[in-house]
Design an enzyme around this catalytic site. Structure first.
Site, short mmCIF file in Angstrom:
data_model
loop_
_atom_site.label_atom_id
_atom_site.label_comp_id
_atom_site.label_asym_id
_atom_site.label_seq_id
_atom_site.Cartn_x
_atom_site.Cartn_y
_atom_site.Cartn_z
N ASP A 60 45.33 61.64 17.30
CA ASP A 60 46.16 59.89 18.21
C ASP A 60 45.77 59.38 17.80
O ASP A 60 45.46 58.08 18.76
CB ASP A 60 46.04 60.64 19.83
CG ASP A 60 46.53 60.20 20.93
OD1 ASP A 60 48.04 59.73 20.02
OD2 ASP A 60 46.83 60.42 22.02
N GLY A 81 35.98 57.26 14.70
CA GLY A 81 36.24 59.03 15.24
C GLY A 81 36.17 59.47 13.63
O GLY A 81 34.98 60.49 13.73
N ASP A 141 48.66 53.67 13.70
CA ASP A 141 49.55 53.46 12.31
C ASP A 141 48.22 53.43 11.54
O ASP A 141 47.10 52.22 12.01
CB ASP A 141 50.96 52.67 12.62
CG ASP A 141 51.64 53.61 13.28
OD1 ASP A 141 52.23 54.91 12.67
OD2 ASP A 141 51.88 52.69 14.38
N1 SAM Z 1 50.50 57.14 19.86
C1 SAM Z 1 50.30 55.95 19.27
C2 SAM Z 1 50.68 55.80 19.08
O1 SAM Z 1 51.33 56.72 17.74
O2 SAM Z 1 51.32 54.61 18.55
C3 SAM Z 1 49.21 55.59 19.43
C4 SAM Z 1 47.83 56.27 20.98
S1 SAM Z 1 46.67 56.20 21.25
C5 SAM Z 1 46.33 54.63 21.98
C6 SAM Z 1 45.94 54.91 19.55
C7 SAM Z 1 44.47 55.44 19.70
O3 SAM Z 1 43.92 55.03 18.48
C8 SAM Z 1 43.63 53.42 20.49
O4 SAM Z 1 43.02 53.67 21.25
C9 SAM Z 1 42.70 52.98 19.10
O5 SAM Z 1 41.75 52.59 20.12
C10 SAM Z 1 42.14 54.42 18.98
N2 SAM Z 1 41.61 54.36 17.39
C11 SAM Z 1 41.72 53.41 16.76
N3 SAM Z 1 41.61 53.22 15.29
C12 SAM Z 1 40.22 54.21 15.28
C13 SAM Z 1 38.81 55.12 14.82
N4 SAM Z 1 38.97 54.61 13.84
N5 SAM Z 1 37.63 56.01 15.36
C14 SAM Z 1 38.57 56.67 16.88
N6 SAM Z 1 40.38 55.57 17.32
C15 SAM Z 1 41.13 55.05 16.63
#
Ligand code: SAM
Length: 280
Positions: A154, A137, A157
């Site tokens: 979204d 992202g 952490d």
């Molecule tokens: N609602 C959740 C929480 O607060 O615990 C977060 C849900 S969602 C499943 C988080 C997503 O962020 C994951 O699918 C993960 O692959 C994605 N993610 C983590 N780092 C990222 C990055 N640098 N760029 C894009 N997506 C990322």
């Protein structure tokens, strides 16, 4: 009987009974676990941290999506960063948007969620307005020339692959990708346990944007009471809630929600004194 123990806070533990294991494995970026709990339904864990559950996903996903979209009033293009389970995407698509771009780092997580958590995304990935991009992202907002009315972060952490999504450079690139009245929303942790994360974001919002603060909702499986949703914008002051306009837009869209409504929207912007004292 086996139990999942969350590792997010070293000094405090949330434990969930695993009534039926569904999946356990590792992607190129993170460990993934899906299991069933009698009360919570299917539960998604990434890197030892609860991401979402069938029973309480609506608290979080509805507040992430409907607050900024209804406050904006004419959101055509929405960008979701992260959001692999598709729950936020599903809520965004309840609105008459032209496009919803979702950028998640981990294509394997998206596929696993489609397979094992269909009740959370509910077909959102098949909607013709959805543009799913698999990639980082932070890199996406640094490079794209697209502009968005609402950007929703979204994310996991600020540990592991999600860390870059809390940095000043990332927020500055999000700002560059916003339209004039565009607004950015962040998943900002539970402030009683994640105070540093809260303060870092506040400092960054204030350094980069004309307006920025937090609104709140208690999400049962994100332990510690209220979760903070960060928001920042140059052209839209989200905390100046126009209740009549929100109610009118809510009715016009005919939104079907389990948590969100216009009264909740207004109440979510009340700041508790201990957070006012931190500058919120
Ligand atoms: N609602 C959740 C929480 O607060 O615990 C977060 C849900 S969602 C499943 C988080 C997503 O962020 C994951 O699918 C993960 O692959 C994605 N993610 C983590 N780092 C990222 C990055 N640098 N760029 C894009 N997506 C990322």
């Amino acid at each position: 009987m086996s139990w999942f123990h969350e590792t997010l806070h070293p000094e405090i533990r949330e434990s969930i009974r695993i009534d039926q294991p569904i999946y356990q494995g590792k992607t190129a970026f993170q460990s993934v676990e899906v299991f069933v709990n009698e009360t919570l339904g299917r539960v998604l864990i990434l890197d030892g941290v609860v991401q979402t559950t069938e029973a309480d996903e609506f608290f979080y996903h509805e507040m992430l999506a409907h607050v900024p979209i209804l406050a904006h009033g004419d959101a055509r293009q929405v960008l979701i960063i992260g959001g692999g389970d598709g729950g936020c995407l599903e809520e965004v698509l309840k609105h008459p948007v032209d496009g919803a771009t979702m950028v998640d780092l981990d294509g394997e997580v998206v596929e696993l969620c489609k397979q094992h958590l269909p009740e959370i995304c509910r077909g959102a990935f098949e909607d013709p307005r959805t543009d799913l991009v698999i990639g980082d992202g932070a890199k996406y907002v640094a490079e794209t020339d697209k502009r968005f009315d609402v950007i929703i972060i979204d994310s996991t952490d600020p540990i592991g692959p999600g860390t870059v999504l809390y940095e000043q450079a990332f927020y500055a690139n999000c700002k560059r990708c916003l339209t004039e009245r565009g607004v950015m929303i962040t998943q900002n942790g539970v402030p009683i346990f994640q105070r540093e994360e809260y303060l870092n974001s506040l400092e960054r919002f204030r350094a980069l944007f004309r307006h920025g603060s937090f609104y709140y909702a208690a999400v049962p499986t994100y332990i510690g009471g209220d979760l903070a949703f960060g928001w920042a914008s140059d052209g839209l002051n989200l905390s100046d809630v126009d209740s009549a306009a929100i109610a009118k837009r809510y009715d016009a869209v005919g939104l079907e929600t389990q948590y969100y409504n216009p009264e909740i929207h207004r109440a979510a912007f009340a700041q508790p004194n201990y957070l006012k004292a931190l500058g919120a």
